[in-house]
Structures are given as C-alpha cells and as structure tokens.
Design a protein around this motif. Sequence first.
Motif, PDB file in Angstrom:
ATOM      1  N   GLU A   1       0.809  -1.075   0.089  1.00 12.81           N
ATOM      2  CA  GLU A   1      -0.070   0.071  -0.142  1.00 12.81           C
ATOM      3  C   GLU A   1       0.864   1.296  -0.047  1.00 12.81           C
ATOM      4  N   GLU A   2       0.542   2.302  -0.616  1.00 14.79           N
ATOM      5  CA  GLU A   2       1.073   3.687  -0.575  1.00 14.79           C
ATOM      6  C   GLU A   2       1.214   3.895   0.630  1.00 14.79           C
ATOM      7  N   LYS A   3       0.177   3.990   1.696  1.00  9.60           N
ATOM      8  CA  LYS A   3       0.381   4.146   2.808  1.00  9.60           C
ATOM      9  C   LYS A   3       0.825   3.123   3.847  1.00  9.60           C
ATOM     10  N   PRO A   4       1.704   3.283   4.627  1.00 11.51           N
ATOM     11  CA  PRO A   4       2.110   1.851   5.266  1.00 11.51           C
ATOM     12  C   PRO A   4       1.035   1.426   6.351  1.00 11.51           C
ATOM     13  N   PHE A   5       0.951   0.169   6.628  1.00 17.15           N
ATOM     14  CA  PHE A   5      -0.108  -0.496   7.582  1.00 17.15           C
ATOM     15  C   PHE A   5       0.527   0.098   8.869  1.00 17.15           C
ATOM     16  N   ASN A   6      -0.434   0.429   9.884  1.00 17.84           N
ATOM     17  CA  ASN A   6      -0.196   0.532  11.325  1.00 17.84           C
ATOM     18  C   ASN A   6      -0.934   0.076  12.279  1.00 17.84           C
ATOM     19  N   CYS A   7      -1.480  -1.169  11.682  1.00 13.23           N
ATOM     20  CA  CYS A   7      -2.328  -2.024  12.425  1.00 13.23           C
ATOM     21  C   CYS A   7      -2.599  -3.400  11.902  1.00 13.23           C
ATOM     22  N   VAL A   8      -2.672  -4.490  12.614  1.00 11.80           N
ATOM     23  CA  VAL A   8      -2.971  -5.748  12.024  1.00 11.80           C
ATOM     24  C   VAL A   8      -4.204  -6.382  12.703  1.00 11.80           C
ATOM     25  N   MET A   9      -5.031  -6.958  11.751  1.00 12.66           N
ATOM     26  CA  MET A   9      -6.408  -7.669  12.513  1.00 12.66           C
ATOM     27  C   MET A   9      -6.209  -8.967  11.912  1.00 12.66           C
ATOM     28  N   LEU A  10      -6.466  -9.908  12.935  1.00 13.77           N
ATOM     29  CA  LEU A  10      -6.743 -11.440  12.333  1.00 13.77           C
ATOM     30  C   LEU A  10      -8.113 -11.936  12.842  1.00 13.77           C
ATOM     31  N   VAL A  11      -8.924 -12.241  11.848  1.00 22.10           N
ATOM     32  CA  VAL A  11     -10.253 -12.130  12.042  1.00 22.10           C
ATOM     33  C   VAL A  11     -10.649 -13.554  11.261  1.00 22.10           C
TER      34      VAL A  11
ATOM     35  N   LEU B   1      -3.919  -3.999   8.133  1.00 22.11           N
ATOM     36  CA  LEU B   1      -4.079  -5.115   7.033  1.00 22.11           C
ATOM     37  C   LEU B   1      -4.928  -6.066   7.898  1.00 22.11           C
ATOM     38  N   VAL B   2      -5.734  -6.533   7.396  1.00 23.26           N
ATOM     39  CA  VAL B   2      -6.773  -7.433   7.752  1.00 23.26           C
ATOM     40  C   VAL B   2      -6.579  -8.840   7.191  1.00 23.26           C
ATOM     41  N   ILE B   3      -6.268  -9.688   8.149  1.00 21.72           N
ATOM     42  CA  ILE B   3      -5.953 -10.967   7.684  1.00 21.72           C
ATOM     43  C   ILE B   3      -7.323 -12.099   8.205  1.00 21.72           C
ATOM     44  N   GLY B   4      -7.863 -12.910   7.281  1.00 30.67           N
ATOM     45  CA  GLY B   4      -8.947 -13.715   7.503  1.00 30.67           C
ATOM     46  C   GLY B   4      -8.484 -15.307   7.533  1.00 30.67           C
ATOM     47  N   THR B   5      -8.872 -15.863   8.631  1.00 31.13           N
ATOM     48  CA  THR B   5      -8.652 -17.436   8.664  1.00 31.13           C
ATOM     49  C   THR B   5      -9.842 -18.069   8.842  1.00 31.13           C
ATOM     50  N   THR B   6     -10.039 -19.276   8.208  1.00 32.43           N
ATOM     51  CA  THR B   6     -11.231 -20.203   8.412  1.00 32.43           C
ATOM     52  C   THR B   6     -11.102 -21.416   7.863  1.00 32.43           C
ATOM     53  N   LEU B   7     -11.855 -22.229   7.855  1.00 33.57           N
ATOM     54  CA  LEU B   7     -11.587 -23.737   7.500  1.00 33.57           C
ATOM     55  C   LEU B   7     -12.803 -24.333   6.670  1.00 33.57           C
ATOM     56  N   GLU B   8     -12.791 -25.346   5.738  1.00 35.27           N
ATOM     57  CA  GLU B   8     -14.026 -25.904   5.223  1.00 35.27           C
ATOM     58  C   GLU B   8     -14.951 -26.157   6.277  1.00 35.27           C
ATOM     59  N   ARG B   9     -16.082 -26.203   5.905  1.00 36.41           N
ATOM     60  CA  ARG B   9     -17.285 -26.497   6.768  1.00 36.41           C
ATOM     61  C   ARG B   9     -17.305 -27.636   7.554  1.00 36.41           C
ATOM     62  N   ASP B  10     -17.071 -28.688   6.874  1.00 36.30           N
ATOM     63  CA  ASP B  10     -17.203 -29.987   7.671  1.00 36.30           C
ATOM     64  C   ASP B  10     -15.971 -30.028   8.692  1.00 36.30           C
ATOM     65  N   GLN B  11     -14.756 -29.578   8.392  1.00 36.03           N
ATOM     66  CA  GLN B  11     -13.767 -29.257   9.319  1.00 36.03           C
ATOM     67  C   GLN B  11     -14.025 -28.704  10.626  1.00 36.03           C
ATOM     68  N   MET B  12     -14.615 -27.348  10.171  1.00 37.81           N
ATOM     69  CA  MET B  12     -15.189 -26.490  11.252  1.00 37.81           C
ATOM     70  C   MET B  12     -16.126 -26.787  12.224  1.00 37.81           C
ATOM     71  N   HIS B  13     -17.040 -27.765  11.679  1.00 39.32           N
ATOM     72  CA  HIS B  13     -18.018 -28.486  12.356  1.00 39.32           C
ATOM     73  C   HIS B  13     -17.482 -29.564  13.470  1.00 39.32           C
ATOM     74  N   LYS B  14     -16.389 -30.320  12.885  1.00 37.92           N
ATOM     75  CA  LYS B  14     -16.048 -31.142  13.843  1.00 37.92           C
ATOM     76  C   LYS B  14     -15.157 -30.538  14.832  1.00 37.92           C
ATOM     77  N   ASN B  15     -14.527 -29.247  14.614  1.00 40.17           N
ATOM     78  CA  ASN B  15     -13.794 -28.523  15.672  1.00 40.17           C
ATOM     79  C   ASN B  15     -14.864 -28.151  16.589  1.00 40.17           C
ATOM     80  N   ILE B  16     -15.837 -27.650  16.200  1.00 38.02           N
ATOM     81  CA  ILE B  16     -16.934 -27.106  17.024  1.00 38.02           C
ATOM     82  C   ILE B  16     -17.504 -28.402  18.044  1.00 38.02           C
ATOM     83  N   GLU B  17     -17.713 -29.399  17.614  1.00 40.54           N
ATOM     84  CA  GLU B  17     -18.307 -30.485  18.062  1.00 40.54           C
ATOM     85  C   GLU B  17     -17.076 -30.980  19.226  1.00 40.54           C
TER      86      GLU B  17
END
Length: 326
Positions: free
Chosen positions: A3-13, A205-221
């Motif tokens: 980015e032309e303007k430097p990042f001054n914060c990071v978010m992991l969502v 800078l926003v970073i996203g992390t997720t999983l395939e639906r089946d794996q997420m449901h296994k983790n939840i259980e």
Amino acid sequence: MREEKPFNCVMLVGPTAVGKTALGVRIARAFNWEIISADSRQVYKGLDIGSGKDISEYTISETDKDGKSVQIKIPYHMIDIATLAGEFNVFDFQQEFYRLFRMLSEKNSVPFVVGGTGMYVDSVLRSYDFVPVPENKELREELDKKSLEELDSILIGLKPDLHNKSDLLLRDRVVRAIEIAMFMKSPECEKMRAKLEPRPDINALVIGTTLERDQMHKNIEKRLKERLKEGMIEEVKNLHESGCSWERLEKLGLEYRFVSEYLEGKMDYDTMQERLYHAICQFAKRQETWFRSMEKKGVKINWLPRENDREAKYEACLSLLKNSGF
C-alpha cells in the motif's frame, strides 16, 4: 503489492473454532506484539470456559540458549475488563481500542487485533459514528407504556436500514436503540461529538482465517465436548448462584443461554448439547456472512489457505505480513 500508505495495525479475524487465538499468539511472539482481543464475551469477568477464554494459550514454552525451558507470556488486552453487572457494547470496544491504539503506537508496537466479533472489528475499520448516549428517563417512561410490537415499529421508523433484527426480540435493547437513534438526531449529539477526542488514523492489514465447513463443524463438536468436561455447566451454575439472573445469562447467547435453560429444567442434557452444537454451527456461518458483507463494503480481507495444517497457515501468515512491510 505494498500500500502507498504503510499499515499501522494488523487484524486477524475469522469464525469460531478455526484456531485464531493459537495462530495470533504465534504471530504476536514472532513480531513482539501485544494482542487486542475482539471477542464480545471474553471482555467479561467470569465467562471463562463458555467463552473459550483459554488464557493458557497466551503462554508459550520455549528453550533458551542454555537449553532450559522458559515460559513466555504474550501480553493481551480487552479480556476480563468488564463485569456482568453492566453491558460492554461496540461503542465501548471502539473507544477502548482507540486508547490502546494510541498507547501501543507510542511504544512503537503495532496494534494486533485477534477475534471473531465482526461488528467490533468493523466499527474500527469503517469508523462507526458513535457518541456516548445518556439515559433519557422521560423517554423511557413513555416507551414503558408501549408494547414490544409498537416499540419495534418506532425503531424501524427511526432506522429503516436496521441490520441487527435480533434486537427487535428484546424489549430493553429496543428501548435503548430508540433512545440512541433519537439522541443521534438531536442538537445535543453534535455538542457531545465535539467533546470526543479525534479518531486515530488507522490503516489496517486485515487477515482472515477459516476452514472448510466440515472441518469447522468437527472442531466445534470436539471443543463443545471438551468444555462440558472442563466444567462449563458448573461455571454457569456458579454465575447464577453469585447473583447473575437467568435472563442475563441467556442474553449472553450460545453456551450461556443453552446451559442456563438446561439448569432451569427447560430441556434435558442431551437436547441441550445437540441444540447448542447446531446453534454454534449457525453462529459460525453468520460470522462468515458478516465478514463477506464487510468485503462488499470495501474492507479488504486477505484470506489464508483454508487447510487445517496449523504450520502451513502460520507460514502463510508470516509471508503475508513480511510482504506487507512488517
């Protein structure tokens, strides 16, 4: 591309049960950052097992130069900062974030947000226009005479583009929403806004992390079964016995709602566990929908690979950060 303007914060969502905290702690250690939690329930003292506070995850075991095992604690913020006697809301998060942003920036430390409460993150990324709204006793007395249906009609009239329809089901939230909407249209609002500190200039800078639906449901259980074994039911019971009403606990949603209803005798154990599992899966889906809506509104989210390999995900996150100037 930088980015032309430097990042001054990071978010992991990302949604629940995809390993945000574990990944965030490793990243914080790698860059010597402090973590700002963005979780609407972990702000409360006493909501430990049910909210997945997992404070132990903020401590990393390492080997020093002499071969001895040492414990490294990663500093964190926005956890255990409020009591259930009050309500910590998105405005409170935004204001506390601004304070932490200034404090960490003065220390030359990059503010690093980790969490899944989309509205909290969005309130900072898109600078929600908030002011502290005082309680209006006269208005509340007037609204107290009206039915929930009448209150809903008033609120929709004030806010025809209302997004959070769940507020329409709870009388106290509808009253508060009306109170806020009316105040925002008043001359007093501008006077209050003038007293607020200028908002910091944030380029995240926003970073996203997720999983395939089946794996997420296994983790939840798996995680749900672990929390029940760890004493989640006892936690809710103790909260109630210490003075927290069933109504207050149910409003916290998910684990606290369903366990409260089980303890009240509204359902049996197996029904509670099954319904809670499905409710958490639905919640994760709503979280992903929220993040997609943020992208449609112009927020760029850099999604990591969906694979379940934590090491690969960590390396991908490191690479993204380094290519972004960190």
